[in-house]
Enzyme design. Structure first.
Site, short mmCIF file in Angstrom:
data_model
loop_
_atom_site.label_atom_id
_atom_site.label_comp_id
_atom_site.label_asym_id
_atom_site.label_seq_id
_atom_site.Cartn_x
_atom_site.Cartn_y
_atom_site.Cartn_z
N GLN A 1 -3.02 -2.14 4.90
CA GLN A 1 -3.28 -1.82 6.31
C GLN A 1 -2.34 -0.72 6.79
O GLN A 1 -2.73 0.16 7.56
CB GLN A 1 -3.15 -3.06 7.20
CG GLN A 1 -3.37 -2.73 8.67
CD GLN A 1 -3.65 -3.93 9.53
OE1 GLN A 1 -4.61 -4.68 9.27
NE2 GLN A 1 -2.85 -4.15 10.57
N GLU A 2 -1.07 -0.77 6.34
CA GLU A 2 -0.14 0.29 6.72
C GLU A 2 -0.65 1.65 6.24
O GLU A 2 -0.60 2.64 6.97
CB GLU A 2 1.24 0.02 6.13
CG GLU A 2 2.24 1.13 6.43
CD GLU A 2 3.63 0.85 5.90
OE1 GLU A 2 4.47 1.77 5.91
OE2 GLU A 2 3.89 -0.29 5.46
N ARG A 3 -1.17 1.70 5.02
CA ARG A 3 -1.65 2.97 4.48
C ARG A 3 -2.93 3.42 5.18
O ARG A 3 -3.14 4.62 5.39
CB ARG A 3 -1.83 2.83 2.97
CG ARG A 3 -0.48 2.78 2.27
CD ARG A 3 -0.48 2.24 0.87
NE ARG A 3 0.90 2.24 0.37
CZ ARG A 3 1.33 1.54 -0.67
NH1 ARG A 3 0.48 0.76 -1.34
NH2 ARG A 3 2.59 1.60 -1.05
N ALA B 1 16.66 3.27 -2.85
CA ALA B 1 15.36 2.68 -3.17
C ALA B 1 14.35 3.08 -2.11
O ALA B 1 14.43 2.61 -0.97
CB ALA B 1 15.46 1.16 -3.26
#
Length: 388
Positions: free
Chosen positions: A252-254, A139
């Site tokens: 925010q990670e992206r 996954a």
């Protein structure tokens, strides 16, 4: 020429004053403390743990965490300054960005008061190194397909499963584990549970994975075999909130991935312009050839567009207006830009660009993963298409 100045673009409002000073300070600290040994860290596949503690002492960890929990009380703007400094100096694989602006915010936003006081100060000091365990062997971008389970057993969970491609995996001793607490409920049965790995029986680390690039970062397999975790380590007020929490924090990670991308573009251009001014071919500097000028003009133009777009996205994020679609656009466009520009810059180095002793070669390798993690760029297109 310094990467931060290469585009000739005025700093946006969010990068004035203390944010600008932080970026300058972070760059100087990274140049003095991390860059000199970075080739050794690349060969070893890991940055020494003592550098994490030094980064904490320097105030470069958890810049956006509230002061009452040991952080600097800043915003994502301050995290972006540090992330950009990492790329401008060329030490991108030092995983403090993920630790500070991806892992810590989960605790800030969803942790109980007790959890915040227990974990955040130790993350800010570098005593605890954070990781988030989402991806599994079966996954990747499909987070609904995870199989790692957390079964309640009295006042503990028993966590079973395996994770892979985990950034900071060898060092991390505080890991947010994406689990299924109720597999029958699908996404609504997903929960985030924090595992402190020191002396955690049943927890083991697999190999430090041999990657194409980003070699100085320890990226690992993690295994959970009946690991007993207190139920008080659940993030959120009840089970089943994990998927919602992930969807709230992934923008925010992206955006952070976009920060690395645009800062890497700026460094690549700075290195290349310096090189073509010095390198001679057919009796003149490479910069004097029209093809060189045209290629650099194209790449600089795209870089200015990318920088302007990123800065606007940050301003939107600071105002709470960064949508998942917009964050996906930033990640998609900026990482694709990074790939194009670094490739184009390497070409202008000629054969020397293919030599590992030149930074552009490492930048070329490191850029490739940007289009994969944080959700592949194909997934970004799918998310953007839902807003059509």
């Amino acid at each position: 020429m310094r990467p931060a100045e290469i585009l000739g673009v005025n700093a946006p409002q969010w990068k004035q004053d203390d944010v600008a000073m932080l970026q300058d300070m972070a760059a100087k600290w990274l140049e003095a403390e991390v860059a000199p040994g970075y080739e050794q860290y690349e060969e070893a596949g890991i940055v020494p743990r003592e550098l994490w503690e030094k980064a904490g002492q320097a105030g470069l960890l958890c810049a956006s965490a509230p002061e009452e929990y040991g952080g600097a009380g800043g915003t994502y703007a301050h995290e972006s300054a540090i992330i950009e400094a990492l790329s401008h100096v060329g030490v991108d694989s030092f995983g403090i960005g993920l630790h500070s602006s991806i892992v810590a915010p989960y605790i800030v936003h969803y942790g109980s008061e007790e959890q915040k006081r227990k974990w955040l100060p130790r993350m800010a000091s570098g005593e605890l190194i954070g990781a988030i365990a989402m991806t599994e062997p079966g996954a990747g971008s499909d987070l609904q397909g995870i199989r790692t389970s957390a079964v309640r057993d009295g006042n503990h969970y028993r966590v079973n499963g395996s994770k892979t491609f985990i950034t900071n995996g060898q060092h991390a001793n505080l890991i947010i584990v994406v689990t299924k607490t109720d597999p029958a409920k699908g996404a609504k049965g997903t929960s985030l549970i924090i595992v402190e790995t020191d002396e955690a029986e049943g927890f083991t680390r697999g190999r430090n994975l041999d990657k194409i690039g980003a070699k100085a970062n320890d990226t690992s397999e993690l295994f959970f075999n009946d690991v007993r975790v207190p139920t008080s380590n659940l993030l959120g007020s009840e089970e089943g909130q994990g998927f919602y929490q992930l969807m709230q924090q992934l923008p925010q990670e992206r955006l952070q991935i976009g920060a690395t991308a645009i800062a890497s573009v700026e460094r690549a251009l700075a290195l290349t312009i310096d090189y073509v001014k010095e390198r001679k071919a057919f009796g003149k500097a490479v910069i004097e050839f029209q093809n060189t000028q045209f290629k650099l003009a194209e790449m600089k133009t795209e870089a200015v567009v990318g920088r302007t777009f990123y800065d606007w996205c940050v301003a939107e994020h600071l105002e709470g207006r960064l949508t998942p679609e917009l964050a996906s656009m930033a990640k998609l466009w900026l990482t694709e830009l990074q790939g194009r520009v670094v490739d184009g810059c390497l070409q202008l180095f000629g054969g020397y660009g293919y030599m590992n002793e030149y930074p552009i070669a490492r930048m070329f390798r490191d850029a490739r993963v940007q289009r994969i993690y944080g959700g592949t760029n194909e997934i970004m297109k799918l998310l953007i298409s839902r807003s059509l």
